[in-house]
Design a protein around this motif. Structure first.
Motif, PDB file in Angstrom:
ATOM      1  N   TRP A   1      -9.620 -14.088 -13.204  1.00 23.33           N
ATOM      2  CA  TRP A   1      -9.421 -13.747 -14.717  1.00 23.33           C
ATOM      3  C   TRP A   1      -7.902 -14.971 -15.028  1.00 23.33           C
ATOM      4  O   TRP A   1      -7.529 -14.803 -14.275  1.00 23.33           O
ATOM      5  CB  TRP A   1      -8.738 -11.967 -15.114  1.00 23.33           C
TER       6      TRP A   1
ATOM      7  N   SER B   1     -12.120 -12.931 -18.920  1.00 22.44           N
ATOM      8  CA  SER B   1     -12.785 -13.947 -17.850  1.00 22.44           C
ATOM      9  C   SER B   1     -13.000 -14.916 -18.148  1.00 22.44           C
ATOM     10  O   SER B   1     -13.147 -16.095 -19.002  1.00 22.44           O
ATOM     11  CB  SER B   1     -14.500 -13.555 -17.472  1.00 22.44           C
TER      12      SER B   1
ATOM     13  N   ARG C   1      -9.050  -8.668 -22.310  1.00 27.26           N
ATOM     14  CA  ARG C   1      -9.032  -7.009 -21.553  1.00 27.26           C
ATOM     15  C   ARG C   1      -7.831  -6.637 -21.119  1.00 27.26           C
ATOM     16  O   ARG C   1      -6.855  -7.612 -21.488  1.00 27.26           O
ATOM     17  CB  ARG C   1      -9.895  -7.580 -20.527  1.00 27.26           C
TER      18      ARG C   1
ATOM     19  N   ASP D   1     -14.974 -12.839 -10.079  1.00 22.33           N
ATOM     20  CA  ASP D   1     -13.690 -11.960  -9.925  1.00 22.33           C
ATOM     21  C   ASP D   1     -12.136 -12.521 -10.930  1.00 22.33           C
ATOM     22  O   ASP D   1     -11.770 -12.172 -10.851  1.00 22.33           O
ATOM     23  CB  ASP D   1     -13.078 -11.717  -8.919  1.00 22.33           C
TER      24      ASP D   1
ATOM     25  N   PRO E   1      -6.775  -7.358 -15.697  1.00 19.31           N
ATOM     26  CA  PRO E   1      -8.421  -7.981 -15.226  1.00 19.31           C
ATOM     27  C   PRO E   1      -9.006  -7.421 -14.353  1.00 19.31           C
ATOM     28  O   PRO E   1      -9.918  -7.625 -12.864  1.00 19.31           O
ATOM     29  CB  PRO E   1      -7.235  -9.033 -14.011  1.00 19.31           C
ATOM     30  N   SER E   2     -10.121  -6.452 -15.717  1.00 15.69           N
ATOM     31  CA  SER E   2     -11.118  -5.741 -14.912  1.00 15.69           C
ATOM     32  C   SER E   2     -12.266  -5.951 -16.226  1.00 15.69           C
ATOM     33  O   SER E   2     -11.971  -5.645 -16.673  1.00 15.69           O
ATOM     34  CB  SER E   2     -10.432  -4.985 -14.559  1.00 15.69           C
ATOM     35  N   ASP E   3     -13.228  -5.675 -15.350  1.00 10.00           N
ATOM     36  CA  ASP E   3     -14.445  -5.422 -16.901  1.00 10.00           C
ATOM     37  C   ASP E   3     -14.309  -4.305 -16.820  1.00 10.00           C
ATOM     38  O   ASP E   3     -14.780  -3.667 -17.841  1.00 10.00           O
ATOM     39  CB  ASP E   3     -15.970  -5.486 -16.382  1.00 10.00           C
TER      40      ASP E   3
END
Length: 568
Positions: free
Chosen positions: A391, A401, A359, A389, A362-364
């Protein structure tokens, strides 16, 4: 029979073989040396089988490569491509550090066959050095000098047969580690980034074929091939991994599981003084590139074949289509991750396709900017977040992740800029030939470091073959050992009966990098290619094609590959 070494061939030599038991060189060191006999039965075999009386080359599953010069008998021509098998032996821990390992092999060598031993050592950072073929130290012994002292070493038995199917048998391998002298000093603790170079990439394809390390290629597979077995990972490991970045900004992390394209002794990522062959070329310039673009070696590869593109890396279909979103062969930027000293951690993904999405943040919910293959090593720089959470930053604008990197421990926290707090990040060392390779633009890929010597922007190299059939033609000519052995859906540019169209590329899981770089639905990879005439067929491909041969296929006229000739 006792092998005779030929004068002038020692520099690139592999370990000598004697048919009788011989005391290993250096074993009489007053008890200071460590000597052990390798357990052949527990070794990981690729093209090698255990027949009860020892291990022998299995021509049906061996890959094709030239004889290592120092391991050749009088009857074997060093430039000839022959069936080759590998047996990776168990690592050996030592009580005292060593920088030299001697080896002796006991077995039977019919005329024209050879046996040799490569050796590598584990560094203080926990990773392995490259495999180093031994140099002859006597009429019946060989020796490897490692780049630095180490307390753990590993051997790899290399067997070669004849094109007619004659194979050697080995009953034992004895290795002796000599203690390192105090003058050799301790480990190098300087942190440095991995070497990086811009090279031309081709698609390997060849679903159902077997790679040099024994991996059977699957649809949408994730691995790469490099043209030297010095950086060949044992099967299902990530000992040697790369980061490959495309001009569209997407990057892939994948292990090295095959040997190719074009050559098998071209470790072009090493400095000229360490390079196995073609030491007059700059670091980062593949021999195929110099031959294709500058007429080096008469425009031919090590087999004497005319180059039809300048490829320095082969990409499996999943890397080519899914991770990088490529539609044609392309210029890419490659970080050879094992060459640096930065922290590497192994990806462990339980996703259906065996990959983890990289990604941009650092986020889905962040954009997907690449893919990391299961088992690939990635450079872990710092951590952000906690628990579910958490990453890990693995490059500029590249995050994974923490759940897919379970062995990453003691990772420093990222600061507000996304860097390791209080740390100076080691940048990749960029090859002198990167600019000449046509990768002089930062568009060569996010996270790939400076892209080319001089840093001037340059238009990407023209695309390679534009259809799956044409790309398979290029793979058959320049691919790794699987290409030589398993055939492809074309021969000399002409489609074979039974070649099928490509399946559609699945839609990206997140916003594509750009409307112009997203893969088209009609340019995806092929189903399992129809095997064609090739060198010894793997078990997977032999069943599909009874018509095989042991000759390395010579590429067709350049006119038969008009698209492949536009790599410059």
């Amino acid at each position: 029979m006792r092998m005779r070494w030929r004068a002038g061939l020692v520099v690139a030599a592999a370990t000598a073989l004697a048919a009788g038991g011989v005391a290993p060189a250096g074993a009489n060191g007053g008890g200071s040396s460590t000597t052990w006999s390798a357990d052949l039965a527990s070794g990981e075999a690729a093209g090698v089988t255990d027949d009860g009386d020892g291990v022998r080359l299995d021509p049906a599953t061996a890959f094709t490569a030239p004889v290592e010069q120092g391991g050749a008998t009088e009857a074997a021509a060093p430039a000839d491509a022959v069936p080759t098998g590998l047996l990776t032996l168990a690592p050996q821990e030592l009580d005292r550090p060593t920088s030299r390992v001697d080896s002796v092999v006991d077995g039977d060598l019919p005329p024209g066959t050879t046996a040799s031993v490569d050796v590598r050592g584990r560094t203080t950072s926990g990773r392995w050095t490259e495999w180093i073929p031994a140099t002859a130290s006597g009429a019946d012994s060989g020796s490897v000098t490692l780049p630095r002292p180490t307390s753990e070493v590993q051997g790899r038995l290399v067997l070669t047969g004849t094109p007619e199917g004659t194979a050697p048998t080995v009953r034992g391998v004895t290795l002796t580690a000599a203690p390192a002298s105090s003058a050799e000093g301790g480990p190098d603790l300087t942190e440095n980034g991995p070497f990086s170079a811009g090279v031309f990439a081709t698609r390997e394809g060849l679903v159902g074929g077997t790679t040099s390390n024994g991996h059977v290629i699957t649809e949408r597979d994730h691995f790469v091939a490099l043209p030297s077995r010095r950086a060949l990972s044992p099967r299902d490991t990530s000992d040697y991994s790369v980061r490959v970045c495309a001009p569209n900004g997407r990057c892939a992390f994948a292990p090295v599981w095959d040997v190719g394209p074009w050559n098998t002794r071209d470790d072009y990522w090493n400095p000229p003084g360490q390079r196995q062959e073609w030491a007059d070329l700059p670091q980062g310039v593949p021999q195929a590139q110099a031959a294709f673009r500058d007429g080096y070696n008469g425009g031919n590869d090590q087999f004497g074949r005319k180059l039809v593109n300048p490829a320095g890396i082969d990409l499996a279909d999943g890397v080519f289509w899914d991770a990088l979103g490529l539609k044609d062969n392309s210029q890419v930027q490659v970080d050879y991750l094992w060459t640096g000293s930065v922290r590497l951690s192994k990806v462990e993904s339980d996703s259906e396709d065996g990959t983890a999405q990289v990604r941009a943040a650092p986020s889905d919910d962040a954009e997907v900017v690449g893919v990391a293959a299961d088992t690939a090593d990635v450079p872990v720089q710092c951590a952000t977040g906690t628990g579910a959470d958490a990453w890990l930053r693995i490059g500029d604008g590249q995050f994974l992740s923490a759940a897919v990197l379970p062995d990453a421990a003691d990772v420093p926290a990222c600061d507000d800029d996304g860097n390791a707090a209080g740390a100076t990040r080691a940048e990749p060392a960029v090859g002198a030939g990167a600019g000449a390779a046509g990768a002089g633009s930062a568009a060569a890929g996010a996270g790939s470091g400076a892209a080319g010597a001089g840093g001037d922007a340059e238009a990407p190299a023209p695309a390679g073959p534009s259809t799956p059939a044409a790309q398979d033609a290029a793979s058959a000519e320049v691919g790794g050992s699987a290409a030589v052995r398993a055939g492809a859906s074309t021969v000399n540019g002409d489609p074979l009966a039974g070649a099928t169209a490509a399946p559609a590329v699945p839609a990206p899981a997140a916003t594509p990098p750009s409307a112009t770089s997203a893969p088209s639905a009609t340019s995806a990879g092929p189903a399992a290619p129809a095997p064609g005439p090739a060198a010894p067929a793997s078990a997977a491909s032999a069943a599909a094609s009874p018509s095989t041969s042991t000759a390395v296929p010579a590429p067709g006229p350049e006119a038969a590959h008009p698209a492949a000739n536009t790599g410059d």
